[in-house]
Design an enzyme around this catalytic site. Structure first.
Site, PDB file in Angstrom:
ATOM      1  N   TYR A  52       0.861  -1.181   0.000  1.00 44.07           N
ATOM      2  CA  TYR A  52       0.000   0.000   0.000  1.00 44.07           C
ATOM      3  C   TYR A  52       0.897   1.231   0.000  1.00 44.07           C
ATOM      4  O   TYR A  52       1.865   1.292  -0.732  1.00 44.07           O
ATOM      5  CB  TYR A  52      -0.976  -0.054   1.187  1.00 44.07           C
ATOM      6  CG  TYR A  52      -2.147   0.885   0.999  1.00 44.07           C
ATOM      7  CD1 TYR A  52      -2.964   0.780  -0.122  1.00 44.07           C
ATOM      8  CD2 TYR A  52      -2.412   1.878   1.915  1.00 44.07           C
ATOM      9  CE1 TYR A  52      -4.020   1.649  -0.327  1.00 44.07           C
ATOM     10  CE2 TYR A  52      -3.472   2.752   1.727  1.00 44.07           C
ATOM     11  CZ  TYR A  52      -4.272   2.636   0.598  1.00 44.07           C
ATOM     12  OH  TYR A  52      -5.315   3.502   0.404  1.00 44.07           O
ATOM     13  N   LYS A 107     -21.661 -19.430  -8.923  1.00 48.26           N
ATOM     14  CA  LYS A 107     -21.021 -19.297 -10.232  1.00 48.26           C
ATOM     15  C   LYS A 107     -19.558 -18.886 -10.067  1.00 48.26           C
ATOM     16  O   LYS A 107     -18.659 -19.431 -10.737  1.00 48.26           O
ATOM     17  CB  LYS A 107     -21.756 -18.239 -11.047  1.00 48.26           C
ATOM     18  CG  LYS A 107     -21.382 -18.222 -12.516  1.00 48.26           C
ATOM     19  CD  LYS A 107     -22.135 -19.299 -13.254  1.00 48.26           C
ATOM     20  CE  LYS A 107     -21.958 -19.177 -14.752  1.00 48.26           C
ATOM     21  NZ  LYS A 107     -22.867 -20.062 -15.479  1.00 48.26           N
TER      22      LYS A 107
END
Length: 768
Positions: A52, A107
């Site tokens: 970060y 899915k």
């Protein structure tokens, strides 16, 4: 056909689930089926600074200058959005966006499970086409592809078409195209089996929704003549001049015909695709069809007509359904994960008809190949009327379908990062889900380049015969089967697997080499209580001994056996003819032991020894095992870090604790070996750098990758439990320390395990 709700790995008649079980699964532990995992370590402040602020600024600046670098510095290239508004959830209707979320999570889970594609479910709370399109079109920077799901027709046509025009990444409505691709694959094979030409085949489609129209579009792209496609909806045939219940998509399939009902259309038809409702087709309709009719009754949960009913009307019919409890399941999971995998890997800008056709053809060709034992699961799966579509759990799907899609994308000009070496890409895909295949890639390529003669000692056994044929077909060399020729040929015939050219059969009882083998064996064993006739009997009657003699005298390069006897009993037969290898440098003598390779996503390859032979090894044996295991690690490209494992770390206050592990470390100290080692230590300390910091004197400079176990019981428990408790894959135990290459598989070994061990034995012959 509905990949989430209807797919089960076993026959659904024995794998039914209750509502309570389904709810419990979704609620247990962390609710749902998905979570986010880190791919980089974030342990220290430095890790955070790199991942970060301030480190993250560098990839941001590079991507700003060159947007294509997003694929190199972010997860975009392996990320798909699964998007729905819940207007057509499975067969349940318009449940809304929120209620569709379990399906969308499912899915996403299938994407990961079958093709290692990361997916995020996004459920949009709108039924307005403009709002839906406007929402999705701006998601392009985050994703490599868009999978649309459970959106009702005709809105799904408009949404997909507009998004395809607006976005430069693949947009794929699986309810349409996934079903079409798998059904087309089955149709290719059904036409092949019935002697039909796809171009002139007369097809009736019952249903005029998204999947039906996609099926019609795809078979047209494959060459079927439009006038041979008759489509019906709830009001009958789509014919030219009809106005009732028509729209622009249905009108495209209106033809000149006198047929007005489904029954009229079915008369004389070659094939039927049902994407409608239970019971829509009668036995009389089937009887009216052409000989050897092709019937894909794909309505879920119940087909338009059951296979039993269809075959009662026409015994020569080839029937497919959307259900797992009948042969030939048309299951979307055979398509979408692998189509996206190939599209993502070439950074395709779209998924076009060329890619869809390539996927269908690849699925069709896979069904014609011999079915691995672990896929067949005891069933006689063989290409024919009862097997025209691959099993959804076939691990070869990713390495067959995805490369075909990638190649088609390149040939059709939509690939932005073409793959130069498709063969290597195929091998990488095989290893992406099957860690064993990835680890064996370099080994198998070397064996292909230097094929060897490998003896399969138990040639009459069905799974051994399958492995031997696969060995030959893979280009690894010449399989030599030990057994009676009539038995081997009968087994091959029953399996429908003709022996390929180059397979040899040797009957141990009738071989011209028996005298030579017996003399060799007698010379080895005459001062160990063996008479010459004992050696003759062993050669004539023990196939393990016969095979080992072939290897010992150079009639073959290596051998594999073990499926009919316990490991130790098989080893006794092998070691009658094969002795120990010369002692490695730094050891007094070579030791026979089993080395298991454990392949993990998190830690790569870890070797475990001894997993086969020594119940309570002494210090000298442990030291030799460590040295030979380290050498094996180097041959695999690893920098060995050896940990001697125990229940304690570097000693224990109890004076009765065995000291063999500590003594083994002292022996290695004296021999000044050239690899890292230490112990005794617990497994967590050996594998976790943070815990190892408690022992600053520890010699290991990284996580251990060679684990020396205190005894066979611990080694066996770990190697058998780990792959069933984690996602690890194991290979072995690999027999180490013989003078000539020989491998022994467990009695429970399947075809792939036998094949892998034969390949390892062949590679051992090359390396010597």
């Amino acid at each position: 056909m509905d990949d989430v709700a209807k797919m089960t790995p076993k026959d659904s008649r024995t794998a039914r689930v209750t509502a309570e079980e389904a709810l419990a699964l979704h609620a247990e532990g962390k609710p749902g089926k998905l979570e986010i995992r880190l791919t980089k370590p974030l342990i220290t402040a430095r890790d955070l600074s790199l991942a970060y602020s301030p480190g993250v600024a560098e990839p941001c600046l590079h991507i700003h200058r060159d947007p294509a670098l997003a694929y190199d510095y972010t997860a975009k290239g392996n990320m798909v959005a699964v998007i729905s508004n819940g207007t057509a959830v499975l067969g349940l209707g318009n449940l809304g966006a929120l209620a569709s979320k379990p399906v969308m999570e499912g899915k996403a889970a299938l994407f990961k499970r079958f093709a290692d594609v990361d997916a995020v479910d996004l459920c949009l709370n709108t039924e307005d086409v403009d709002e839906f399109v406007n929402c999705v079109r701006f998601l392009g920077p985050s994703f490599g592809g868009i999978n649309l799901e459970d959106i009702k027709a005709p809105e799904c046509f408009v949404i997909e078409q507009r998004l395809r025009e607006l976005m430069d990444i693949p947009v794929f409505h699986d309810d349409q195209h996934g079903t079409a691709i798998v059904a087309a694959a089955g149709l290719i094979n059904a036409c092949h089996l019935t002697g039909r030409d796809l171009r002139t085949t007369k097809l009736v489609i019952n249903g005029a929704g998204s999947a039906a129209i996609a099926c019609a579009e795809l078979v047209k792209a494959m060459g079927m003549r439009p006038e041979n496609i008759t489509m019906c909806d709830t009001k009958g045939v789509l014919y030219r001049g009809r106005t009732n219940g028509m729209n622009q998509w249905k009108s495209a399939y209106a033809i000149d015909t006198a047929a007005r009902t489904l029954s009229d259309a079915m008369a004389g038809a070659d094939a039927f695709f049902g994407l409608s409702v239970k019971g829509a087709v009668t036995q009389d309709m089937v009887r009216s069809m052409a000989d050897k009719p092709i019937i894909f009754a794909m309505a879920n949960p119940d087909p338009e007509i059951t296979p039993d009913e269809a075959k009662a009307a026409k015994p020569d019919a080839i029937v497919a359904t959307g259900r797992s409890d009948y042969p030939n399941q048309v299951n979307n999971v055979l398509g979408f994960p692998f189509i996206f995998r190939g599209a993502l890997d070439v950074r395709a800008s779209t998924i076009n008809d060329t890619m869809k056709v390539a996927a269908a053809e690849a699925l069709a060709m896979l069904a014609r190949e011999d079915v691995p034992e672990e896929v067949a699961a005891g069933s006689a799966l063989r290409f024919g009327p009862e097997y025209i579509i691959p099993n959804a759990f076939d691990p070869r799907l990713i390495s067959h379908v995805s490369p075909a899609v990638a190649k088609a994308a390149m040939e059709s000009g939509v690939a932005r990062r073409p793959i130069e070496d498709l063969r290597r890409y195929t091998r990488i895909l095989a290893g992406r889900l099957d860690a064993a295949a990835g680890a064996l890639e370099a080994i198998t390529e070397r064996v292909r380049a230097n094929p060897k003669r490998v003896v399969f000692a138990e040639g009459e056994e069905e799974k051994v015969l399958r492995a031997a044929i696969a060995f030959r077909n893979a280009g690894y060399g010449t399989p030599v089967l030990v057994g009676r020729e009539d038995r081997i040929m009968a087994t091959a015939g029953a399996l429908g697997l003709p022996l390929p050219d180059g397979v040899e059969i040797h009957n141990a009882a009738l071989s011209d080499s028996n005298r030579r083998y017996a003399e060799y064996l007698y010379e080895r064993k005459q001062r160990q209580g063996f008479l010459f006739r004992d050696c003759q009997r062993a050669v004539n009657q023990d196939r393990h001994v016969f095979a080992a003699c072939m290897v010992a005298l150079g009639d073959a390069d290596a051998m594999v056996t073990g499926t009919t006897r316990s490991y130790i009993e098989t080893l006794k037969g092998v070691t009658m003819a094969l002795g120990k290898a010369p002692a490695p440098e730094g050891t007094e003598e070579s030791v026979l032991f089993g080395l298991t390779m454990m392949l993990t996503r998190a830690r790569g390859t870890v070797l475990i020894a001894d997993t086969a032979i020594h119940p309570r090894p002494d210090a000298a044996t442990l030291a030799a095992i460590a040295t030979q295991s380290a050498a094996a690690a180097k041959r695999l490209g690893l920098e060995p870090r050896v940990a001697f494992l125990s229940f304690s770390n570097f000693g224990d206050a109890r004076t009765s604790v065995p000291t063999n592990l500590r003594d083994a470390v002292k022996l290695l100290d004296e021999r000044k070996v050239d690899f890292e080692y230490d112990g005794e230590m617990t497994a967590d300390v050996a594998l976790d750098p943070a815990l190892r910091s408690l022992y600053p004197f520890c010699r290991l400079n990284g996580p251990a990758n060679v684990l020396i176990m205190p005894g066979l019981h611990a080694a066996h428990i770990l190697s058998k439990a780990a792959p069933r408790l984690t996602s690890a894959t194991t290979i072995g135990p690999v027999l180490m320390g013989l003078e000539k290459p020989a491998q022994i598989v467990p009695i429970s070994a399947g075809v792939n395990q036998i094949l892998d061990m034969a390949c390892l034995a062949a590679h051992d012959a090359i390396a010597r």
